[in-house]
Design a protein around this motif. Sequence first.
Motif, PDB file in Angstrom:
ATOM      1  N   GLU A 164     -12.099  16.128 -10.132  1.00 33.58           N
ATOM      2  CA  GLU A 164     -12.242  15.062 -11.125  1.00 33.58           C
ATOM      3  C   GLU A 164     -12.886  15.528 -12.419  1.00 33.58           C
ATOM      4  O   GLU A 164     -13.081  14.727 -13.331  1.00 33.58           O
ATOM      5  N   PHE A 177     -10.708  15.079 -15.661  1.00 34.95           N
ATOM      6  CA  PHE A 177     -10.520  13.651 -15.933  1.00 34.95           C
ATOM      7  C   PHE A 177     -11.807  13.038 -16.481  1.00 34.95           C
ATOM      8  O   PHE A 177     -11.787  12.262 -17.436  1.00 34.95           O
ATOM      9  N   ALA A 178     -12.935  13.375 -15.869  1.00 34.27           N
ATOM     10  CA  ALA A 178     -14.217  12.811 -16.297  1.00 34.27           C
ATOM     11  C   ALA A 178     -14.566  13.260 -17.713  1.00 34.27           C
ATOM     12  O   ALA A 178     -15.045  12.462 -18.519  1.00 34.27           O
ATOM     13  N   LEU A 188     -19.467  13.689  -9.088  1.00 36.02           N
ATOM     14  CA  LEU A 188     -18.109  14.191  -9.340  1.00 36.02           C
ATOM     15  C   LEU A 188     -17.635  15.059  -8.193  1.00 36.02           C
ATOM     16  O   LEU A 188     -18.427  15.706  -7.515  1.00 36.02           O
ATOM     17  N   ALA A 240     -15.781   8.980 -14.202  1.00 36.52           N
ATOM     18  CA  ALA A 240     -15.218   9.628 -13.013  1.00 36.52           C
ATOM     19  C   ALA A 240     -14.092   8.770 -12.449  1.00 36.52           C
ATOM     20  O   ALA A 240     -14.110   7.541 -12.585  1.00 36.52           O
ATOM     21  N   ALA A 241     -13.115   9.394 -11.825  1.00 32.08           N
ATOM     22  CA  ALA A 241     -11.956   8.663 -11.303  1.00 32.08           C
ATOM     23  C   ALA A 241     -12.383   7.636 -10.261  1.00 32.08           C
ATOM     24  O   ALA A 241     -11.879   6.516 -10.236  1.00 32.08           O
ATOM     25  N   ARG A 242     -13.351   7.979  -9.386  1.00 33.34           N
ATOM     26  CA  ARG A 242     -13.815   7.032  -8.372  1.00 33.34           C
ATOM     27  C   ARG A 242     -14.470   5.828  -9.018  1.00 33.34           C
ATOM     28  O   ARG A 242     -14.246   4.701  -8.621  1.00 33.34           O
TER      29      ARG A 242
END
Length: 115
Positions: free
Chosen positions: A83, A86-87, A79, A93-95
């Motif tokens: 993020e 969001f996570a 992370l 995780a966004a990625r």
Amino acid sequence: MSETDNSTPRFSSFELARQASIERNLFIHACIRAAVKWLRLLVLRGARFARRIAAEQRRRSAIRQLKALDDRTLRDIGLHRGEIEFAVRNGVAARARRNLRPERRNSAPPRQRAA
């Protein structure tokens, strides 16, 4: 000509009292059923609200705990500091979510093996 009385028969005072008692009991039961239904709805909505509040408190606690970690530990988890929320709220995780999207769009159905 004889005069005929087509009206409903007259009831005795006992019969009128009995009918009034029946009507009153039916009305009371209907009111009780409506009150129970209303209270049940109120309890169910209150419980749902309490569960939502508890879940939000757990999410905020997880966010606070993750924000307390240093950057190296967050990197080990996968992370970035931006993020975290969001996570926690979305579970990914966004990625990782960005990396999954192209695969989903371009994925072809699996090939069958030749026998």
